[in-house]
Write an enzyme that holds these catalytic residues in place. Structure first.
Site, mmCIF file in Angstrom:
data_model
loop_
_atom_site.group_PDB
_atom_site.id
_atom_site.type_symbol
_atom_site.label_atom_id
_atom_site.label_comp_id
_atom_site.label_asym_id
_atom_site.label_seq_id
_atom_site.Cartn_x
_atom_site.Cartn_y
_atom_site.Cartn_z
ATOM 1 N N TRP A 147 0.843 -1.210 0.000
ATOM 2 C CA TRP A 147 0.000 0.000 0.000
ATOM 3 C C TRP A 147 0.874 1.254 0.000
ATOM 4 O O TRP A 147 0.518 2.269 -0.605
ATOM 5 C CB TRP A 147 -0.985 0.006 1.172
ATOM 6 N N GLU A 157 -4.603 6.120 -4.367
ATOM 7 C CA GLU A 157 -4.760 7.330 -3.553
ATOM 8 C C GLU A 157 -4.178 8.582 -4.211
ATOM 9 O O GLU A 157 -3.888 9.563 -3.531
ATOM 10 C CB GLU A 157 -4.128 7.154 -2.156
ATOM 11 N N ASP A 177 -4.356 10.125 6.364
ATOM 12 C CA ASP A 177 -4.168 8.777 6.892
ATOM 13 C C ASP A 177 -5.450 7.966 6.680
ATOM 14 O O ASP A 177 -6.561 8.506 6.620
ATOM 15 C CB ASP A 177 -3.851 8.882 8.390
ATOM 16 N N TYR A 241 7.538 4.188 17.218
ATOM 17 C CA TYR A 241 8.464 3.074 17.425
ATOM 18 C C TYR A 241 7.860 2.177 18.487
ATOM 19 O O TYR A 241 7.614 2.655 19.583
ATOM 20 C CB TYR A 241 9.842 3.557 17.878
ATOM 21 N N PRO A 243 6.746 0.834 14.722
ATOM 22 C CA PRO A 243 5.648 1.079 13.787
ATOM 23 C C PRO A 243 5.033 -0.250 13.360
ATOM 24 O O PRO A 243 5.586 -1.308 13.670
ATOM 25 C CB PRO A 243 6.376 1.728 12.598
ATOM 26 N N LEU A 248 9.916 4.309 6.442
ATOM 27 C CA LEU A 248 9.780 5.509 7.275
ATOM 28 C C LEU A 248 8.594 6.394 6.880
ATOM 29 O O LEU A 248 8.423 6.731 5.709
ATOM 30 C CB LEU A 248 11.070 6.336 7.225
ATOM 31 N N HIS A 249 7.785 6.721 7.863
ATOM 32 C CA HIS A 249 6.671 7.639 7.643
ATOM 33 C C HIS A 249 6.463 8.455 8.905
ATOM 34 O O HIS A 249 6.858 8.043 9.995
ATOM 35 C CB HIS A 249 5.396 6.871 7.266
ATOM 36 N N VAL A 250 5.861 9.637 8.715
ATOM 37 C CA VAL A 250 5.657 10.529 9.857
ATOM 38 C C VAL A 250 4.162 10.815 9.995
ATOM 39 O O VAL A 250 3.467 11.012 8.998
ATOM 40 C CB VAL A 250 6.444 11.848 9.649
ATOM 41 N N HIS A 251 3.704 10.789 11.242
ATOM 42 C CA HIS A 251 2.287 11.052 11.501
ATOM 43 C C HIS A 251 2.115 12.539 11.838
ATOM 44 O O HIS A 251 2.888 13.086 12.617
ATOM 45 C CB HIS A 251 1.811 10.243 12.715
HETATM 46 P P1 M7G Z 1 2.428 2.864 11.871
HETATM 47 O O1 M7G Z 1 3.072 3.680 12.887
HETATM 48 O O2 M7G Z 1 3.291 2.037 10.978
HETATM 49 O O3 M7G Z 1 1.382 1.871 12.484
HETATM 50 O O4 M7G Z 1 1.556 3.832 10.996
HETATM 51 P P2 M7G Z 1 0.169 2.079 13.470
HETATM 52 O O5 M7G Z 1 0.027 3.505 13.764
HETATM 53 O O6 M7G Z 1 -0.998 1.498 12.689
HETATM 54 O O7 M7G Z 1 0.527 1.250 14.633
HETATM 55 C C1 M7G Z 1 1.004 3.485 9.782
HETATM 56 C C2 M7G Z 1 -0.052 4.473 9.446
HETATM 57 O O8 M7G Z 1 -0.441 4.239 8.108
HETATM 58 C C3 M7G Z 1 -1.281 4.334 10.307
HETATM 59 O O9 M7G Z 1 -1.635 5.570 10.864
HETATM 60 C C4 M7G Z 1 -2.333 3.804 9.335
HETATM 61 O O10 M7G Z 1 -3.630 4.266 9.624
HETATM 62 C C5 M7G Z 1 -1.843 4.336 8.010
HETATM 63 N N1 M7G Z 1 -2.285 3.520 6.874
HETATM 64 C C6 M7G Z 1 -2.314 2.182 6.832
HETATM 65 N N2 M7G Z 1 -2.747 1.786 5.601
HETATM 66 C C7 M7G Z 1 -2.894 0.404 5.195
HETATM 67 C C8 M7G Z 1 -2.966 2.894 4.849
HETATM 68 C C9 M7G Z 1 -3.407 3.115 3.523
HETATM 69 O O11 M7G Z 1 -3.669 2.206 2.738
HETATM 70 N N3 M7G Z 1 -3.483 4.428 3.125
HETATM 71 C C10 M7G Z 1 -3.195 5.467 3.969
HETATM 72 N N4 M7G Z 1 -3.336 6.695 3.518
HETATM 73 N N5 M7G Z 1 -2.791 5.268 5.227
HETATM 74 C C11 M7G Z 1 -2.660 4.000 5.667
#
Ligand code: M7G
Length: 690
Positions: A147, A157, A177, A241, A243, A248-251
């Site tokens: 994804w 997306e 998200d 951490y 994840p 790597l991704h940032v919220h």
């Molecule tokens: P994480 O820190 O790896 O995991 O964050 P966790 O927060 O779920 O523990 C991954 C982030 O990616 C989460 O906030 C998910 O909601 C978001 N996410 C997951 N998927 C499968 C997708 C997606 O298909 N599209 C988008 N836009 N976000 C996603």
């Protein structure tokens, strides 16, 4: 395609056209959360044997919802009333009361685990635990990143992307998200995904990622402000951490929103990550990071297996202590003998230098790099590079995957799991860097540079053999300058070579230890005995395998091991039979060490002198110095036994066992000594019987 495959495809293809949930059937509740009004259920999908996970979530009210609810279209039912107080059930028009659902199908077992509420436990992860437990677990099993790549490659997306910096190294892409509708800012949740691949998590970050992280912070916040009007001071951005997804991704979430996963055992504010890296490039490789693991997860199981969650009476005991206490000594000794092969086996067809000697020199080179590099990690990588000597296929024509498999098997057959995994993680990192598969990080570039430099040194030494020392050192000096060895800065500015030449002199001098045969063996007419460098090499390995690590990780014993005999390149290998008093030997060694490092910059010289002095001083509380002393003697008796077996002259090296009979001080090495003595006795008894 199977029936199930067809059902999955149909379900998948229908996502955008779906108008009802008639093909879904409630199976069981996985978790619910009253405060965030969220429930997760497992559902059956018509025609499919795979389950679906459905995350159902009531949304925050918007101004528009509230206006719509307080209107004539809302049905009302009174529940109770008392004086001026009344409670009602409102049944608003569905448009003002939506419920969001995220559906995952086909959901894997890991998805079900992730969403099933179960007790969690905190883990305080050290570098050793990361390498030995977490990393192998992540590499073995993690959520698919498809994804993520779909978003990055604009396959999915695409219309949701709100910002992109397309730079392949320092750029990223932002989209709402999965958890957010993209509408009301009250629960704003945007995700930024970096373009650069291979950064698994916080643990991989170092100084070289600062431009990327700074872009994420400034451009990311600004993009949200421009798109949604949320002021920068109201945007929280952080990295998880552990994840769920190791790319790597940032919220980014609205400050006033208690987003899932903002708890302190999971979130690391991006601003703080940047600041930590600015102060210390290898902060995230060495820091202890605490996180929670869910009892259902494999990571929890992996930690449980090493006894992490057992209540320990002796707080000071490390997991390595525990593993070694419970594990089999003979297997560890077998392994040490196998790695002992690296002391004697040439690392290439063109030269005599062995794997062990070469690894030792690379480890010393790593110690001479600037402090801004994670030298300890490089020392360990250099030493474990010798694991190439294990297994059947030879290095020159190595099929790397086969080699990795063989090494992995040997390690797990002989060492306690944590140690085996840690060594393998380091070895795999070495292999990946050698194959050019990992790049970009400062440590990886430096390590690659050291590997290349070592090869140049080996070739140069071969050339010198024929021509004396009048061979051109230009290539070596240039390479050293690139690697930032002492003097590199001046060289860059004005091509002033003196300091680099001094450093090269130091390297050449210590390289003599790669040819200096240990006196004890020479005196006993052992054929082709090990060199001083090879002996220090196995001590380094012993130090990685086991050092005093109560909770914190140190590679102390390893570094003391690779430095402790360095002065012998000046004064030679003085043994107790050389009629030099202990005091005199110590004084000569110290003077020689100072001589050896005199022309090196002070910080580098001290970095080598301090471990050397700790070894010499043997202060009462300095466990790692005491342990290294035990390693020194233990490596000797183990080597003696190896020579006895090889030379088939009976127990002709008895004197080495006699002289060390009562000298061991640490529990671990005493246990190894006992096991070695038993094995040796059994070996010679069998021989006599034959
Ligand atoms: P994480 O820190 O790896 O995991 O964050 P966790 O927060 O779920 O523990 C991954 C982030 O990616 C989460 O906030 C998910 O909601 C978001 N996410 C997951 N998927 C499968 C997708 C997606 O298909 N599209 C988008 N836009 N976000 C996603």
């Amino acid at each position: 395609m199977s029936k199930n495959g067809e059902a999955c495809k149909r379900f998948h293809d229908n996502h955008s056209e779906r108008t009802d949930l008639s093909d879904l059937k409630f199976k069981r509740l996985l978790s619910d959360n009253a405060s965030s009004k969220l429930a997760v259920v497992e559902a059956e999908v018509e025609g499919s044997t795979d389950p679906a996970v459905v995350v159902i979530n009531k949304l925050p009210f918007t101004q528009q919802d509230l206006t719509g609810i307080l209107s004539g279209s809302t049905g009302v039912e009174n529940e109770m009333q008392n004086d001026i107080y009344g409670q009602y059930w409102l049944k608003p028009d569905p448009n003002y009361n939506p419920v969001k659902a995220n559906i995952i199908h086909p959901a894997t077992q890991k998805h079900i685990e992730k969403y099933t509420s179960s007790p969690s436990h905190l883990v305080k992860e050290t570098e050793d635990l990361y390498l030995g437990v977490t990393l192998p677990c992540i590499l073995k099993e993690q959520f698919s990143l498809d994804w993520v790549y779909n978003i990055l490659e604009k396959k999915q997306e695409q219309d949701r992307i709100i910002y992109e910096n397309a730079d392949p190294m320092d750029g990223f892409l932002m989209a709402p998200d999965f958890k957010w509708t993209g509408k009301q800012v009250e629960d704003l949740y945007v995700l930024a995904i970096v373009h650069r691949r291979g950064i698994k998590s916080l643990r991989d970050l170092n100084e070289s990622h600062l431009p990327l992280l700074r872009n994420l912070e400034t451009q990311g916040k600004l993009a949200i402000f421009k798109k949604y009007g949320l002021p920068v001071s109201k945007i929280r951005c952080y990295i998880h951490y552990q994840p769920s997804y190791y790319h790597l991704h940032v919220h980014f979430t609205a400050l006033e929103y208690d987003a899932p996963g903002i708890n302190c055992e999971k979130s690391h504010l991006l601003e703080e990550v940047i600041s930590n890296l600015e102060q210390n490039s290898h902060y995230y490789q060495t820091a202890e990071l605490t996180f929670a693991v869910n009892e259902k997860s494999n990571l929890y199981k992996a930690y449980k297996e090493i006894g992490y969650f057992q209540e320990r009476e002796e707080e000071n005991k490390s997991f390595l202590d525990l593993e070694f206490e419970s594990g089999s000594c003979e297997k560890v000794l077998d392994f040490l003998q196998m790695i002992g092969k690296a002391k004697h086996e040439p690392s290439g067809e063109q030269w005599e230098t062995t794997y062990g000697e070469s690894s030792w020199r690379m480890a010393v080179l790593a110690m001479c790099l600037p402090e801004t590099v994670n030298r300890q990690r490089l020392v360990q990588l250099a030493l474990v590079s010798s694991l190439c000597s294990l297994g059947t296929c030879n290095d020159e024509n190595t099929h790397w995957d086969q080699k990795s498999q063989e090494v992995k098997q040997i390690l797990s057959d002989h060492l306690p799991p944590l140690v085996a995994n840690k060594l393998f993680s380091l070895f795999q990192e070495h292999v990946d860097i050698r194959r050019g598969r990992l790049n970009g990080s400062k440590e990886h570039n430096c390590y690659r540079g050291i590997l290349e430099l070592e090869e140049i040194l080996l070739r140069w030494e071969e050339e010198c053999k024929g021509k004396g020392e009048n061979v051109c050192t230009e290539a070596i000096i240039n390479r050293m300058a690139l690697l930032q060895f002492p003097g590199a800065n001046r060289f860059k500015l004005c091509k002033e070579k003196t300091e680099l030449e001094n450093f090269l002199k130091f390297v050449m001098k210590i390289s003599e230890l790669m040819r200096l045969k240990r006196t004890g063996w020479v005196k006993c007419q052992v054929r082709d005995p090990e060199t001083v460098a090879a002996h220090m090499f196995r001590m380094g390995i012993l130090g990685i395998i086991y050092s005093h690590t109560p909770i914190r990780v140190e590679v102390d014993a390893c570094i003391i091991g690779i430095c402790h005999d360095m002065a012998e390149c000046i004064i030679g290998d003085i043994t107790p039979h050389c009629k030099v008093s202990v005091e005199d030997k110590a004084a000569r060694e110290l003077a020689a060490f100072q001589d050896l490092t005199r022309d090196l910059p002070e910080t580098i010289a001290l970095g080598l002198l301090v471990p050397f002095s700790r070894y010499e001083n043997q202060e009462a509380g300095d466990f790692n110095a005491i342990l290294t002393k035990d390693y020194d003697k233990f490596d000797m008796i183990l080597q003696a036994f190896e020579y006895e077996k090889k030379e088939k002259r009976g127990p002709f090296l008895q004197q080495f066992f006699d002289s060390t009979m009562t000298c061991f001080q640490t529990q671990a090495v005493k246990k190894w000594q006992k096991s070695l003595l038993e094995t040796r006795t059994a070996y010679f008894t069998n021989q006599t019987n034959v």
